[in-house]
Design an enzyme around this catalytic site. Structure first.
Site, PDB file in Angstrom:
ATOM      1  N   TYR A  51       0.817  -1.214   0.000  1.00 27.95           N
ATOM      2  CA  TYR A  51       0.000   0.000   0.000  1.00 27.95           C
ATOM      3  C   TYR A  51       0.854   1.269   0.000  1.00 27.95           C
ATOM      4  O   TYR A  51       0.356   2.344   0.369  1.00 27.95           O
ATOM      5  CB  TYR A  51      -0.953  -0.004   1.205  1.00 27.95           C
ATOM      6  CG  TYR A  51      -2.150  -0.907   0.991  1.00 27.95           C
ATOM      7  CD1 TYR A  51      -3.136  -0.587   0.056  1.00 27.95           C
ATOM      8  CD2 TYR A  51      -2.299  -2.090   1.711  1.00 27.95           C
ATOM      9  CE1 TYR A  51      -4.238  -1.403  -0.151  1.00 27.95           C
ATOM     10  CE2 TYR A  51      -3.409  -2.917   1.516  1.00 27.95           C
ATOM     11  CZ  TYR A  51      -4.370  -2.554   0.579  1.00 27.95           C
ATOM     12  OH  TYR A  51      -5.474  -3.362   0.375  1.00 27.95           O
ATOM     13  N   ASN A 114     -13.405  -3.260   3.696  1.00 29.20           N
ATOM     14  CA  ASN A 114     -14.305  -3.383   2.550  1.00 29.20           C
ATOM     15  C   ASN A 114     -14.158  -4.713   1.805  1.00 29.20           C
ATOM     16  O   ASN A 114     -14.301  -4.778   0.587  1.00 29.20           O
ATOM     17  CB  ASN A 114     -14.156  -2.169   1.620  1.00 29.20           C
ATOM     18  CG  ASN A 114     -12.757  -2.011   1.073  1.00 29.20           C
ATOM     19  OD1 ASN A 114     -11.866  -2.784   1.419  1.00 29.20           O
ATOM     20  ND2 ASN A 114     -12.551  -1.025   0.236  1.00 29.20           N
ATOM     21  N   GLU A 128       1.167  -6.645  -8.577  1.00 27.92           N
ATOM     22  CA  GLU A 128       0.580  -7.231  -7.364  1.00 27.92           C
ATOM     23  C   GLU A 128       0.586  -8.761  -7.436  1.00 27.92           C
ATOM     24  O   GLU A 128       0.848  -9.439  -6.434  1.00 27.92           O
ATOM     25  CB  GLU A 128      -0.835  -6.681  -7.159  1.00 27.92           C
ATOM     26  CG  GLU A 128      -0.810  -5.188  -6.798  1.00 27.92           C
ATOM     27  CD  GLU A 128      -2.165  -4.505  -6.824  1.00 27.92           C
ATOM     28  OE1 GLU A 128      -2.206  -3.298  -6.544  1.00 27.92           O
ATOM     29  OE2 GLU A 128      -3.183  -5.169  -7.110  1.00 27.92           O
TER      30      GLU A 128
HETATM   31  P1  GDP Z   1      -9.598   0.555  -3.794  1.00 33.68           P
HETATM   32  O1  GDP Z   1      -8.738   0.611  -5.029  1.00 33.68           O
HETATM   33  O2  GDP Z   1     -11.076   0.544  -4.104  1.00 33.68           O
HETATM   34  O3  GDP Z   1      -9.220  -0.548  -2.833  1.00 33.68           O
HETATM   35  O4  GDP Z   1      -9.376   1.932  -3.003  1.00 33.68           O
HETATM   36  P2  GDP Z   1      -8.063   2.801  -2.669  1.00 33.68           P
HETATM   37  O5  GDP Z   1      -6.887   2.330  -3.485  1.00 33.68           O
HETATM   38  O6  GDP Z   1      -8.460   4.227  -2.769  1.00 33.68           O
HETATM   39  O7  GDP Z   1      -7.797   2.498  -1.124  1.00 33.68           O
HETATM   40  C1  GDP Z   1      -7.150   1.319  -0.708  1.00 33.68           C
HETATM   41  C2  GDP Z   1      -7.844   0.798   0.518  1.00 33.68           C
HETATM   42  O8  GDP Z   1      -7.657   1.718   1.589  1.00 33.68           O
HETATM   43  C3  GDP Z   1      -9.361   0.678   0.391  1.00 33.68           C
HETATM   44  O9  GDP Z   1      -9.770  -0.502  -0.239  1.00 33.68           O
HETATM   45  C4  GDP Z   1      -9.797   0.745   1.847  1.00 33.68           C
HETATM   46  O10 GDP Z   1      -9.580  -0.518   2.504  1.00 33.68           O
HETATM   47  C5  GDP Z   1      -8.814   1.752   2.421  1.00 33.68           C
HETATM   48  N1  GDP Z   1      -9.322   3.130   2.398  1.00 33.68           N
HETATM   49  C6  GDP Z   1      -9.561   3.919   1.319  1.00 33.68           C
HETATM   50  N2  GDP Z   1      -9.985   5.142   1.678  1.00 33.68           N
HETATM   51  C7  GDP Z   1     -10.016   5.133   3.048  1.00 33.68           C
HETATM   52  C8  GDP Z   1     -10.352   6.129   4.029  1.00 33.68           C
HETATM   53  O11 GDP Z   1     -10.723   7.260   3.724  1.00 33.68           O
HETATM   54  N3  GDP Z   1     -10.258   5.727   5.352  1.00 33.68           N
HETATM   55  C9  GDP Z   1      -9.845   4.481   5.716  1.00 33.68           C
HETATM   56  N4  GDP Z   1      -9.779   4.178   7.021  1.00 33.68           N
HETATM   57  N5  GDP Z   1      -9.508   3.538   4.802  1.00 33.68           N
HETATM   58  C10 GDP Z   1      -9.591   3.852   3.501  1.00 33.68           C
END
Ligand code: GDP
Length: 139
Positions: A51, A114, A128
């Site tokens: 991440y 999620n 990945e």
């Molecule tokens: P994805 O590609 O849909 O998984 O979303 P992102 O790459 O934006 O974010 C990676 C992961 O970080 C997400 O799947 C969530 O588990 C977590 N995440 C994203 N936005 C938030 C946030 O605003 N708060 C928190 N606590 N976790 C977040």
């Protein structure tokens, strides 16, 4: 041209909630072919690296803690236009916005917890997949 593979993880909360089998079934029902599959647990270093793109975000520490809190399932999936097809199939990042019937609408418990990860580009799907699997671990 779009690629035909993507990478997914079933996140610790969904595994702990006993949803691993249901989610794997749902992935297969969606027409995604499993090319590699692994049950494992991320170290802190691995989660931080996976991440790293989010390292400046306020939720990075919490996300790393969550992703190392228990076992995960990692998989490489194959389907035409796999990255876009799978992201549609899992639903929006925030389950409150996820379409009914999507994996996140069914199994997520919060924005962070999620249920599943899905690669966001063909390049990241390859990176990945290579992060988790050797050639020998793919079928
Ligand atoms: P994805 O590609 O849909 O998984 O979303 P992102 O790459 O934006 O974010 C990676 C992961 O970080 C997400 O799947 C969530 O588990 C977590 N995440 C994203 N936005 C938030 C946030 O605003 N708060 C928190 N606590 N976790 C977040």
């Amino acid at each position: 041209m779009s690629g035909n593979v993507t990478f997914t993880m079933i996140k610790p909360q969904a595994v702990a909630d006993g949803k691993m089998g249901k989610i794997i079934d749902k992935i297969i029902e969606g027409g995604f072919k499993i090319k590699a599959l692994k049950y494992t647990r991320l170290s802190k270093e691995q989660a931080m690296k996976f991440y790293a793109v989010h390292k400046e975000r306020p939720f990075y520490g919490s996300l790393v803690d969550f992703m190392t809190s228990g076992p995960i399932v990692a998989a490489i999936l194959e389907k035409d236009d796999a990255v876009a097809a799978y992201r549609k199939y899992i639903g929006s990042t925030n389950p409150a916005d996820a379409e009914p019937g999507t994996i996140r609408a069914l199994y997520a418990t919060s924005l962070e917890k999620n249920a599943v990860h899905g690669s966001d580009s063909d390049d990241n799907a390859i990176i990945e997949g290579n992060f988790f699997f050797s050639e020998f671990e793919r079928a």
